[in-house]
Structure formats: C-alpha cells, structure tokens
Design a protein around this motif. Structure first.
Motif, PDB file in Angstrom:
ATOM      1  N   LYS A 103       0.862  -1.184   0.000  1.00 56.31           N
ATOM      2  CA  LYS A 103       0.000   0.000   0.000  1.00 56.31           C
ATOM      3  C   LYS A 103       0.892   1.225   0.000  1.00 56.31           C
ATOM      4  O   LYS A 103       1.797   1.346   0.826  1.00 56.31           O
ATOM      5  N   VAL A 104       0.623   2.130  -0.954  1.00 55.71           N
ATOM      6  CA  VAL A 104       1.475   3.289  -1.196  1.00 55.71           C
ATOM      7  C   VAL A 104       0.660   4.577  -1.080  1.00 55.71           C
ATOM      8  O   VAL A 104      -0.455   4.658  -1.593  1.00 55.71           O
ATOM      9  N   ALA A 105       1.252   5.576  -0.405  1.00 55.35           N
ATOM     10  CA  ALA A 105       0.639   6.903  -0.283  1.00 55.35           C
ATOM     11  C   ALA A 105       1.344   7.869  -1.232  1.00 55.35           C
ATOM     12  O   ALA A 105       2.559   7.774  -1.437  1.00 55.35           O
ATOM     13  N   PHE A 106       0.570   8.794  -1.785  1.00 55.28           N
ATOM     14  CA  PHE A 106       1.109   9.814  -2.681  1.00 55.28           C
ATOM     15  C   PHE A 106       0.734  11.186  -2.137  1.00 55.28           C
ATOM     16  O   PHE A 106      -0.380  11.375  -1.639  1.00 55.28           O
ATOM     17  N   GLU A 107       1.653  12.137  -2.273  1.00 59.97           N
ATOM     18  CA  GLU A 107       1.410  13.493  -1.800  1.00 59.97           C
ATOM     19  C   GLU A 107       0.197  14.087  -2.508  1.00 59.97           C
ATOM     20  O   GLU A 107       0.039  13.964  -3.726  1.00 59.97           O
ATOM     21  N   GLY A 108      -0.686  14.698  -1.727  1.00 60.14           N
ATOM     22  CA  GLY A 108      -1.875  15.332  -2.278  1.00 60.14           C
ATOM     23  C   GLY A 108      -3.037  14.393  -2.534  1.00 60.14           C
ATOM     24  O   GLY A 108      -4.061  14.809  -3.067  1.00 60.14           O
TER      25      GLY A 108
ATOM     26  N   PRO B 196       7.862  -0.203   5.159  1.00 59.15           N
ATOM     27  CA  PRO B 196       7.237   1.107   5.317  1.00 59.15           C
ATOM     28  C   PRO B 196       8.291   2.218   5.317  1.00 59.15           C
ATOM     29  O   PRO B 196       9.401   2.033   5.820  1.00 59.15           O
ATOM     30  N   GLU B 197       7.936   3.327   4.706  1.00 57.01           N
ATOM     31  CA  GLU B 197       8.774   4.525   4.540  1.00 57.01           C
ATOM     32  C   GLU B 197       9.648   4.481   3.289  1.00 57.01           C
ATOM     33  O   GLU B 197      10.233   5.493   2.920  1.00 57.01           O
ATOM     34  N   ASP B 198       9.786   3.329   2.603  1.00 59.92           N
ATOM     35  CA  ASP B 198      10.529   3.290   1.346  1.00 59.92           C
ATOM     36  C   ASP B 198       9.805   4.152   0.307  1.00 59.92           C
ATOM     37  O   ASP B 198       8.577   4.314   0.356  1.00 59.92           O
TER      38      ASP B 198
ATOM     39  N   ARG C 202       3.476   2.418   2.809  1.00 60.71           N
ATOM     40  CA  ARG C 202       2.872   2.495   4.139  1.00 60.71           C
ATOM     41  C   ARG C 202       2.667   1.124   4.766  1.00 60.71           C
ATOM     42  O   ARG C 202       2.821   0.968   5.956  1.00 60.71           O
ATOM     43  N   GLU C 203       2.286   0.128   3.953  1.00 57.60           N
ATOM     44  CA  GLU C 203       2.030  -1.217   4.462  1.00 57.60           C
ATOM     45  C   GLU C 203       2.541  -2.248   3.463  1.00 57.60           C
ATOM     46  O   GLU C 203       2.446  -2.047   2.262  1.00 57.60           O
ATOM     47  N   VAL C 204       3.047  -3.364   3.979  1.00 57.47           N
ATOM     48  CA  VAL C 204       3.499  -4.472   3.139  1.00 57.47           C
ATOM     49  C   VAL C 204       2.900  -5.748   3.716  1.00 57.47           C
ATOM     50  O   VAL C 204       2.999  -6.003   4.913  1.00 57.47           O
ATOM     51  N   SER C 205       2.269  -6.558   2.854  1.00 62.15           N
ATOM     52  CA  SER C 205       1.712  -7.842   3.299  1.00 62.15           C
ATOM     53  C   SER C 205       1.929  -8.885   2.213  1.00 62.15           C
ATOM     54  O   SER C 205       2.205  -8.545   1.063  1.00 62.15           O
TER      55      SER C 205
END
Length: 77
Positions: A7-12, A28-30, A46-49
C-alpha cells in the motif's frame, strides 16, 4: 522473493493505492515509483503484506525502489 501487496501513499492524495511487488524487499517509509495512473509521482510505502497467486494480475506493479544515499560533508583544516 515472496510476492507482496504494497500500500502506497502519494502526496496530495487522501487514500492508499495497492500494488503488487515481487522484485524488491520493501518496508514502510521506502519511496517507490509505480505503474498506472500514478507513474509520474514518487510514493511512500505504508504497508506491506503477503500476496496470493491472484494478486499478480489484479494490481499494478512497483516499478522501482528509490535509494537515497547520505553523503557526509568533510571539512579540511
């Protein structure tokens, strides 16, 4: 390498996008680049599974893990 759902977060953007990865050892944080509509923006993991066999075709892939190198400033004298 064990396939993972990431799961990946993007700015905005106020949601997480899920991607498939079987190339990198992500945590997480990569910071990564992905395929699909967010391909131009770097995203933060943010998350790895663990992924199952059906996830490979269900999700876009992680294309590249960004590695930041710290450089130390050295002063002479």
């Amino acid at each position: 390498m064990i396939p993972k759902k990431v799961k990946v977060a993007f700015e905005g953007v106020n949601r997480l996008y899920t991607y498939f990865d079987d190339q990198y050892d992500l945590a997480p944080e990569d910071v990564v680049y992905v395929e699909g509509k967010m391909w131009k923006k770097p995203g933060q993991v943010r998350e790895v599974s663990e992924a199952n066999e059906f996830d490979r075709d269900r999700y876009n892939r992680i294309l590249k893990k960004i590695i930041f190198e710290r450089s130390e400033e050295r002063r002479v004298g």
